[in-house]
Design a protein around this motif. Structure first.
Motif, PDB file in Angstrom:
ATOM      1  N   SER A 110       0.825  -1.142  -0.060  1.00 37.88           N
ATOM      2  CA  SER A 110      -0.012  -0.012  -0.134  1.00 37.88           C
ATOM      3  C   SER A 110       0.993   1.369   0.030  1.00 37.88           C
ATOM      4  O   SER A 110       1.661   1.371   0.865  1.00 37.88           O
ATOM      5  N   ALA A 111       0.556   2.117  -0.871  1.00 41.44           N
ATOM      6  CA  ALA A 111       1.517   3.127  -1.061  1.00 41.44           C
ATOM      7  C   ALA A 111       0.655   4.486  -1.079  1.00 41.44           C
ATOM      8  O   ALA A 111      -0.345   4.736  -1.782  1.00 41.44           O
ATOM      9  N   PHE A 112       1.265   5.582  -0.314  1.00 41.72           N
ATOM     10  CA  PHE A 112       0.413   6.850  -0.287  1.00 41.72           C
ATOM     11  C   PHE A 112       1.615   8.151  -0.773  1.00 41.72           C
ATOM     12  O   PHE A 112       2.598   7.982  -0.253  1.00 41.72           O
ATOM     13  N   PHE A 113       1.385   8.634  -1.781  1.00 40.52           N
ATOM     14  CA  PHE A 113       2.138   9.911  -2.339  1.00 40.52           C
ATOM     15  C   PHE A 113       1.583  11.106  -2.085  1.00 40.52           C
ATOM     16  O   PHE A 113       0.471  11.395  -2.537  1.00 40.52           O
ATOM     17  N   ASP A 114       2.031  11.945  -1.242  1.00 42.17           N
ATOM     18  CA  ASP A 114       1.460  13.425  -1.198  1.00 42.17           C
ATOM     19  C   ASP A 114       0.045  13.363  -0.594  1.00 42.17           C
ATOM     20  O   ASP A 114      -0.717  14.121  -1.285  1.00 42.17           O
ATOM     21  N   CYS A 115       0.039  12.640   0.345  1.00 45.49           N
ATOM     22  CA  CYS A 115      -1.463  12.511   0.841  1.00 45.49           C
ATOM     23  C   CYS A 115      -1.519  13.220   2.303  1.00 45.49           C
ATOM     24  O   CYS A 115      -0.511  13.221   2.866  1.00 45.49           O
ATOM     25  N   HIS A 116      -2.710  13.683   2.827  1.00 47.73           N
ATOM     26  CA  HIS A 116      -2.717  14.348   4.076  1.00 47.73           C
ATOM     27  C   HIS A 116      -3.686  13.402   4.984  1.00 47.73           C
ATOM     28  O   HIS A 116      -4.731  12.723   4.280  1.00 47.73           O
ATOM     29  N   PHE A 117      -3.493  13.224   6.066  1.00 56.24           N
ATOM     30  CA  PHE A 117      -4.209  12.451   7.038  1.00 56.24           C
ATOM     31  C   PHE A 117      -4.596  13.288   8.068  1.00 56.24           C
ATOM     32  O   PHE A 117      -3.814  13.482   9.160  1.00 56.24           O
ATOM     33  N   LEU A 118      -5.821  13.532   8.419  1.00 59.37           N
ATOM     34  CA  LEU A 118      -6.315  14.389   9.413  1.00 59.37           C
ATOM     35  C   LEU A 118      -7.037  13.968  10.537  1.00 59.37           C
ATOM     36  O   LEU A 118      -8.202  13.228  10.062  1.00 59.37           O
ATOM     37  N   GLY A 119      -6.862  14.164  11.714  1.00 56.51           N
ATOM     38  CA  GLY A 119      -7.636  13.530  12.942  1.00 56.51           C
ATOM     39  C   GLY A 119      -7.369  14.018  14.104  1.00 56.51           C
ATOM     40  O   GLY A 119      -6.551  14.908  14.287  1.00 56.51           O
ATOM     41  N   HIS A 120      -7.657  13.489  14.967  1.00 55.39           N
ATOM     42  CA  HIS A 120      -7.295  13.504  16.478  1.00 55.39           C
ATOM     43  C   HIS A 120      -6.370  12.661  17.165  1.00 55.39           C
ATOM     44  O   HIS A 120      -5.377  12.243  17.192  1.00 55.39           O
ATOM     45  N   GLN A 121      -7.606  11.716  17.562  1.00 54.49           N
ATOM     46  CA  GLN A 121      -6.799  10.292  18.254  1.00 54.49           C
ATOM     47  C   GLN A 121      -7.109   9.207  17.440  1.00 54.49           C
ATOM     48  O   GLN A 121      -8.037   8.964  16.672  1.00 54.49           O
ATOM     49  N   ASP A 122      -6.022   8.386  17.019  1.00 56.35           N
ATOM     50  CA  ASP A 122      -5.965   7.423  16.150  1.00 56.35           C
ATOM     51  C   ASP A 122      -6.023   7.956  14.759  1.00 56.35           C
ATOM     52  O   ASP A 122      -6.932   7.006  13.952  1.00 56.35           O
ATOM     53  N   THR A 123      -5.319   8.627  14.170  1.00 50.13           N
ATOM     54  CA  THR A 123      -5.570   9.204  12.784  1.00 50.13           C
ATOM     55  C   THR A 123      -5.333   8.321  11.588  1.00 50.13           C
ATOM     56  O   THR A 123      -6.093   7.822  10.768  1.00 50.13           O
TER      57      THR A 123
END
Length: 391
Positions: free
Chosen positions: A199-212
């Motif tokens: 699984s590959a992620f390029f130039d992605c954003h991951f937004l959250g608080h706990q356990d993003t």
């Protein structure tokens, strides 16, 4: 992951959290995501250089646009339509408020089918701020059918269960807020759970608080390799966690401020739960950790030994990475459970820089030797898999 069980007192609505979260990254050039992205308004080519339903890149290219200019208006509808391997989803600018699961199980065998394997999702605008997949379930959120709560895994906005998945320039978010639900103590709210191998992620954003960001595998005995390049991840408690073999390369991790806690620590960046048989856990390389919180209010990591795998031997190596002042330099690691002290786990650092990397108490900061560091590389962790080049 364990919760602090405190209501978060922030003057933000759930939608406001998404805007504020993206806007909070101004230091790295992020701006707020509008409800209707400006890029999509009046633009004749919502899919940019990636073709259109009239001129497909390939027969296996599907187009998603919330305004109806593609094949589907939701990401899940497109994933469901991808009944074989090798599909590409080109996703037009928009805020997709939905939960999405890629990877289906054969009801007869209980095994994953090939549907959605080797799948690629592309944010058509070339900017991850413009393509946002977001929802607001938490561990303690009750299911509509009354069958209980979602649990941590079930809270995920996006779940990737298939092998060979690639995402480019997309934001994955969970905008559930503690302040909106003071009655809920299960405050884990996952933006994405990734379980597939390669699984590959390029130039992605991951937004959250706990356990993003839940970087995991399909089963205890299955080793899943994952690669995150030039990604941005933010949160507060254990916001990068799980048992995958995962490489974070040139990524930016940002810890959030909290007003519900009077003292440190506010949270922990990493919480690996690597299986004891897995020789490779999390590798963070050429990255940086910054913070909205006061100096020293975050730990770099704590080991997670879940009840489902009490033999877990968490592994984390952070190397050639800039650690900001938000990290407690004196004691960057702590226990999640005293029964599994962090000193007995596979935690190490190498050539880190910044105020959060200062070695004042050597026994609190295990370091790799130069010889050991030769095997702490992307190539060693990923083996015969070389993630795809930039597209």
């Amino acid at each position: 992951m364990p919760s602090h069980h405190h209501p978060l007192q922030l003057p933000l609505s759930r939608r406001g959290f998404l805007k504020a979260s993206v806007g909070a990254g101004a230091a790295i050039g992020l701006t707020a995501v509008p409800a209707v992205p400006a890029l999509a308004v009046g633009r004749p080519r919502p899919f940019g250089r990636y073709g259109s339903p009239a001129v497909r890149l390939t027969p296996l290219t599907l187009y998603v646009d919330p305004r109806g200019r593609g094949d589907f208006t939701t990401v899940q509808a497109a994933v469901t339509a991808a009944t074989g391997a090798g599909y590409t989803l080109v996703i037009a600018p928009g805020v997709y408020r939905e939960t999405v699961t890629a990877g289906v199980t054969d009801p007869a065998t209980g095994q994953l089918t090939t549907a959605a394997s080797e799948m690629t999702w592309i944010g058509a605008s070339e900017n991850p701020r413009d393509v946002v997949i977001v929802y607001d379930n938490a561990n303690g959120t009750r299911k509509p059918d009354g069958s209980g709560t979602y649990g941590t895994s079930g809270s995920a906005t996006t779940t990737i269960r298939t092998d060979g998945f690639t995402a480019r320039r997309i934001t994955f978010a969970n905008d559930w807020l503690r302040a909106d639900h003071p009655d809920i103590t299960g405050t884990q709210a996952v933006a994405i759970k990734v379980q597939g191998d390669r699984s590959a992620f390029f130039d992605c954003h991951f937004l959250g608080h706990q356990d993003t960001l839940y970087a995991d595998s399909l089963a205890l005995g299955v080793f899943a390799r994952q690669y995150y390049a030039r990604c941005y991840v933010e949160g507060d408690v254990d916001f990068v966690f799980g048992r995958a073999t995962a490489v974070y390369d040139h990524c930016h991790f940002r810890t959030l401020n909290r007003t519900d806690l009077a003292t440190a620590p506010y949270g922990f960046v990493f919480a690996p739960s690597t299986a004891v048989a897995n020789p490779r856990g999390y590798l963070v390389t050429r990255s940086r950790v910054s913070s909205q919180a006061p100096d020293g209010y975050y730990k770099l990591a704590r080991p997670w030994v879940p009840g489902s795998d009490t033999t877990a031997h968490p592994m984390l190596t952070v190397r050639d990475t800039a650690l900001g002042a938000g990290i407690d330099a004196v004691a960057p690691y702590t226990n999640m459970s005293d029964a599994y002290p962090w000193q007995g786990q596979r935690f190490a650092e190498y050539r880190n820089t910044g105020p959060g990397a200062v070695i004042s108490v050597p026994e609190n900061r295990p370091q790799l030797t130069a010889v050991q560091a030769e095997s702490a590389t992307r190539e060693a962790y990923l083996g015969d898999w070389a993630p795809g080049r930039r597209r």
